[in-house]
Design a protein around this motif. Structure first.
Motif, PDB file in Angstrom:
ATOM      1  N   ASP A  36       0.853  -1.175   0.000  1.00  0.00           N
ATOM      2  CA  ASP A  36       0.000   0.000   0.000  1.00  0.00           C
ATOM      3  C   ASP A  36       0.898   1.236   0.000  1.00  0.00           C
ATOM      4  OD1 ASP A  36      -2.181   1.686   0.279  1.00  0.00           O
ATOM      5  OD2 ASP A  36      -2.308   1.404   2.445  1.00  0.00           O
ATOM      6  N   TYR A  37       0.758   2.090  -1.017  1.00  0.00           N
ATOM      7  CA  TYR A  37       1.618   3.259  -1.064  1.00  0.00           C
ATOM      8  C   TYR A  37       0.882   4.439  -1.689  1.00  0.00           C
ATOM      9  CZ  TYR A  37       2.312   1.618  -5.866  1.00  0.00           C
ATOM     10  OH  TYR A  37       2.111   1.201  -7.151  1.00  0.00           O
ATOM     11  N   PHE A  38       1.372   5.640  -1.345  1.00  0.00           N
ATOM     12  CA  PHE A  38       0.844   6.851  -1.958  1.00  0.00           C
ATOM     13  C   PHE A  38       1.288   6.897  -3.419  1.00  0.00           C
ATOM     14  CE2 PHE A  38       1.129   8.535   2.504  1.00  0.00           C
ATOM     15  CZ  PHE A  38      -0.227   8.742   2.680  1.00  0.00           C
ATOM     16  N   HIS A  39       0.486   7.485  -4.253  1.00  0.00           N
ATOM     17  CA  HIS A  39       0.849   7.671  -5.663  1.00  0.00           C
ATOM     18  C   HIS A  39       1.416   9.074  -5.807  1.00  0.00           C
ATOM     19  CE1 HIS A  39      -0.886   3.863  -6.893  1.00  0.00           C
ATOM     20  NE2 HIS A  39      -1.820   4.118  -6.013  1.00  0.00           N
ATOM     21  N   LEU A  40       2.720   9.162  -5.829  1.00  0.00           N
ATOM     22  CA  LEU A  40       3.416  10.446  -5.904  1.00  0.00           C
ATOM     23  C   LEU A  40       3.626  10.825  -7.355  1.00  0.00           C
ATOM     24  CD1 LEU A  40       6.124   9.759  -3.180  1.00  0.00           C
ATOM     25  CD2 LEU A  40       3.911  10.886  -2.892  1.00  0.00           C
ATOM     26  N   ILE A  41       3.280  12.053  -7.682  1.00  0.00           N
ATOM     27  CA  ILE A  41       3.379  12.513  -9.063  1.00  0.00           C
ATOM     28  C   ILE A  41       4.392  13.639  -9.207  1.00  0.00           C
ATOM     29  CG2 ILE A  41       2.087  13.588 -10.957  1.00  0.00           C
ATOM     30  CD1 ILE A  41      -0.415  12.203  -9.733  1.00  0.00           C
ATOM     31  N   GLU A  42       4.328  14.595  -8.280  1.00  0.00           N
ATOM     32  CA  GLU A  42       5.138  15.810  -8.403  1.00  0.00           C
ATOM     33  C   GLU A  42       6.533  15.631  -7.812  1.00  0.00           C
ATOM     34  OE1 GLU A  42       4.875  20.538  -7.236  1.00  0.00           O
ATOM     35  OE2 GLU A  42       3.163  19.240  -6.864  1.00  0.00           O
ATOM     36  N   GLN A  43       7.528  16.041  -8.590  1.00  0.00           N
ATOM     37  CA  GLN A  43       8.922  16.006  -8.145  1.00  0.00           C
ATOM     38  C   GLN A  43       9.252  17.335  -7.477  1.00  0.00           C
ATOM     39  OE1 GLN A  43      11.287  13.323  -9.069  1.00  0.00           O
ATOM     40  NE2 GLN A  43      12.453  14.302  -7.449  1.00  0.00           N
TER      41      GLN A  43
END
Length: 146
Positions: A36-43
């Motif tokens: 289960d993990y966050f969906h990170l988009i922004e660098q």
């Protein structure tokens, strides 16, 4: 006398079996957390984001009693700079600070995680705030799962 010894032996075997069942359940739960993990988009373009105590990653969740899980969800979303599988462990806590998201009279503290992957010579140190929440970004030098 044989009856007592048999009962004692049965008791210890029963306890050992329950301990193994508990360990198995915890491992299964831990595996679920890791998946289960966050969906990170922004660098992030800020080189201090997550790497300094003055600019920690704010995952929130303390008020909902999921702060540690939110920390693991964030860290589980990370990949190395070339997509390597990231491993991490909690290395302690530090840095007391004021926040409205704790009980009156108490202070929050940052959790320190060590992050590494195959091929890295040293670990990275990531600071995480589980009391306050903000937009989550990928720290400089890392990537994320898609």
């Amino acid at each position: 006398m044989k009856t007592y010894l048999s009962l004692i032996l049965l008791f210890f075997l029963s306890c050992d079996n329950k301990q193994k069942q508990l360990e198995k359940a915890l491992l299964e739960k831990e595996e679920q957390v890791e998946l289960d993990y966050f969906h990170l988009i922004e660098q992030s373009s800020d080189k201090s984001y997550g790497y300094t105590e003055s600019n920690p990653i704010k995952v929130g969740g303390r008020s909902e009693s999921i702060g540690p899980k939110s920390e693991r969800r964030f860290l589980s979303a990370l990949k190395g700079p070339n997509g390597e599988t990231v491993r991490f462990y909690r290395d302690g806590s530090c840095c007391l600070f004021e926040t409205p998201n704790v009980e009156p009279g108490l202070k929050g503290s940052l959790d320190i995680y060590k992050v590494y992957w195959e091929g890295i010579n040293d670990t990275l140190q990531i600071y995480i705030n589980m009391y306050d929440k903000d937009s989550l970004m990928i720290p400089v030098g890392l990537t994320s799962k898609k």
